[in-house]
Design a protein around this motif. Structure first.
Motif, short mmCIF file in Angstrom:
data_model
loop_
_atom_site.label_atom_id
_atom_site.label_comp_id
_atom_site.label_asym_id
_atom_site.label_seq_id
_atom_site.Cartn_x
_atom_site.Cartn_y
_atom_site.Cartn_z
N PHE A 1 0.81 -1.20 0.00
CA PHE A 1 0.00 0.00 0.00
C PHE A 1 0.85 1.26 0.00
CE2 PHE A 1 -2.09 3.38 2.55
CZ PHE A 1 -2.99 3.78 1.59
N TYR A 2 1.73 1.39 0.99
CA TYR A 2 2.47 2.64 1.13
C TYR A 2 3.48 2.85 0.00
CZ TYR A 2 0.22 3.77 5.49
OH TYR A 2 -0.71 4.12 6.42
N CYS A 3 4.14 1.80 -0.44
CA CYS A 3 5.12 1.94 -1.53
C CYS A 3 4.46 1.78 -2.89
CB CYS A 3 6.25 0.93 -1.37
SG CYS A 3 7.25 1.20 0.11
N GLY A 4 3.68 0.71 -3.06
CA GLY A 4 3.07 0.43 -4.36
C GLY A 4 1.97 1.40 -4.74
N THR A 5 1.07 1.68 -3.81
CA THR A 5 -0.08 2.53 -4.11
C THR A 5 0.23 4.02 -3.92
OG1 THR A 5 -1.59 0.75 -3.47
CG2 THR A 5 -2.51 2.98 -3.55
N LEU A 6 0.86 4.36 -2.78
CA LEU A 6 1.10 5.77 -2.48
C LEU A 6 2.45 6.29 -2.97
CD1 LEU A 6 -0.46 6.31 1.06
CD2 LEU A 6 -1.50 6.54 -1.20
N GLY A 7 3.34 5.40 -3.39
CA GLY A 7 4.60 5.84 -3.97
C GLY A 7 5.71 6.19 -2.99
N PHE A 8 5.59 5.75 -1.72
CA PHE A 8 6.68 5.95 -0.78
C PHE A 8 7.86 5.06 -1.19
CE2 PHE A 8 3.42 7.82 1.77
CZ PHE A 8 4.06 8.62 2.72
N THR A 9 9.06 5.44 -0.77
CA THR A 9 10.28 4.66 -1.01
C THR A 9 10.80 4.17 0.32
OG1 THR A 9 10.85 5.99 -2.94
CG2 THR A 9 12.64 4.76 -1.91
N LYS A 10 11.15 2.88 0.35
CA LYS A 10 11.74 2.31 1.57
C LYS A 10 13.20 2.74 1.61
CE LYS A 10 11.81 -2.10 1.62
NZ LYS A 10 11.75 -3.55 1.78
N ILE A 11 13.57 3.45 2.69
CA ILE A 11 14.96 3.92 2.81
C ILE A 11 15.73 3.16 3.88
CG2 ILE A 11 14.46 6.20 1.86
CD1 ILE A 11 14.61 7.28 4.75
N PHE A 12 15.02 2.34 4.69
CA PHE A 12 15.69 1.56 5.73
C PHE A 12 14.79 0.40 6.10
CE2 PHE A 12 16.30 0.48 10.22
CZ PHE A 12 17.67 0.24 10.25
N GLU A 13 15.40 -0.74 6.36
CA GLU A 13 14.65 -1.87 6.92
C GLU A 13 15.55 -2.60 7.90
OE1 GLU A 13 15.07 -5.70 4.04
OE2 GLU A 13 13.61 -4.20 3.42
N ASN A 14 14.90 -3.28 8.86
CA ASN A 14 15.65 -3.97 9.89
C ASN A 14 14.92 -5.26 10.24
OD1 ASN A 14 17.57 -4.47 11.87
ND2 ASN A 14 16.55 -3.21 13.40
N GLY A 15 15.70 -6.34 10.45
CA GLY A 15 15.16 -7.60 10.90
C GLY A 15 15.02 -8.62 9.79
N ASP A 16 14.95 -9.88 10.20
CA ASP A 16 14.73 -10.99 9.27
C ASP A 16 13.85 -12.01 9.98
OD1 ASP A 16 14.83 -12.73 7.16
OD2 ASP A 16 16.81 -13.51 7.66
N LEU B 1 9.95 4.75 5.60
CA LEU B 1 9.49 5.12 4.27
C LEU B 1 9.55 6.63 4.12
CD1 LEU B 1 6.26 2.91 4.15
CD2 LEU B 1 8.58 2.30 3.39
N LYS B 2 9.80 7.07 2.90
CA LYS B 2 9.89 8.51 2.63
C LYS B 2 9.25 8.81 1.29
CE LYS B 2 13.30 12.04 3.66
NZ LYS B 2 12.36 12.84 4.37
N ARG B 3 8.59 9.95 1.24
CA ARG B 3 8.06 10.48 -0.02
C ARG B 3 7.93 11.98 0.15
NH1 ARG B 3 2.96 9.69 -3.96
NH2 ARG B 3 3.66 11.39 -5.28
N ASP B 4 8.54 12.72 -0.77
CA ASP B 4 8.53 14.17 -0.68
C ASP B 4 8.98 14.58 0.73
OD1 ASP B 4 7.57 14.20 -3.36
OD2 ASP B 4 5.50 14.06 -2.64
N GLY B 5 8.19 15.37 1.44
CA GLY B 5 8.55 15.80 2.78
C GLY B 5 8.04 14.87 3.88
N ALA B 6 7.37 13.80 3.49
CA ALA B 6 6.78 12.89 4.49
C ALA B 6 7.72 11.74 4.82
CB ALA B 6 5.46 12.33 3.95
N GLU B 7 7.77 11.40 6.09
CA GLU B 7 8.50 10.22 6.54
C GLU B 7 7.57 9.42 7.44
OE1 GLU B 7 12.21 9.18 9.41
OE2 GLU B 7 12.59 10.66 7.84
N LEU B 8 7.58 8.11 7.25
CA LEU B 8 6.69 7.22 7.99
C LEU B 8 7.47 5.99 8.40
CD1 LEU B 8 3.76 6.50 8.86
CD2 LEU B 8 3.48 5.49 6.59
N HIS B 9 7.27 5.54 9.63
CA HIS B 9 7.89 4.32 10.12
C HIS B 9 6.81 3.26 10.30
CE1 HIS B 9 11.33 6.80 12.15
NE2 HIS B 9 11.12 7.15 10.89
N LEU B 10 7.10 2.04 9.90
CA LEU B 10 6.20 0.91 10.11
C LEU B 10 6.89 -0.09 11.01
CD1 LEU B 10 4.97 0.27 6.43
CD2 LEU B 10 3.92 1.74 8.17
#
Length: 130
Positions: free
Chosen positions: A34-49, A56-65
């Motif tokens: 949803f956030y990357c595919g639909t809204l166009g956010f880019t994943k700039i960091f991930e952690n864990g396996d 996630l980042k897009r324009d001036g918005a940053e969101l953590h999941l």
């Protein structure tokens, strides 16, 4: 530092940086679609396996999941998102089967606003300056 010492700290000397909402999700892959595919956010960091946290980042918005398998969505907005076109975002949300909790309305405080639930049930309050 004791409680009395804290009262002497000038908050202007702290130098605050960014602050970002962290949304709990039960299904990280679904949330990323949803956030990357639909809204166009880019994943700039991930952690864990498996991945348990992303930034996630897009324009001036940053969101953590954050992965929370027992997440129960709140019945109030947990984040506020400013956009340039609230009507288009509402249309995009509806086209992707998301629930619109409060429809698009012009508010007396100068925003065109609506509230939707993301794929995880998190309520997002959207605003567009009028």
């Amino acid at each position: 530092m004791s409680n009395t010492d804290m009262s002497t700290v000038d908050p202007d000397s702290i130098g605050f940086g960014r602050i970002a909402a962290t949304l709990p999700v039960q299904d990280m892959a679904r949330a990323l679609r949803f956030y990357c595919g639909t809204l166009g956010f880019t994943k700039i960091f991930e952690n864990g396996d498996p991945v348990g946290f992303v930034i996630l980042k897009r324009d001036g918005a940053e969101l953590h999941l954050t992965l929370q398998k027992t997440h129960k969505p709140a019945n109030f907005p947990v984040a506020h998102l400013m956009v340039q076109d609230a009507n288009r975002l509402a249309t995009l949300c509806e086209a992707n089967g998301l629930r619109i909790v409060k429809g698009v309305r012009d508010k007396e405080y100068g925003l065109r606003a609506f509230v939707f639930e993301d794929t995880e049930g998190n309520r997002i309050d959207v605003g567009q300056p009028l």
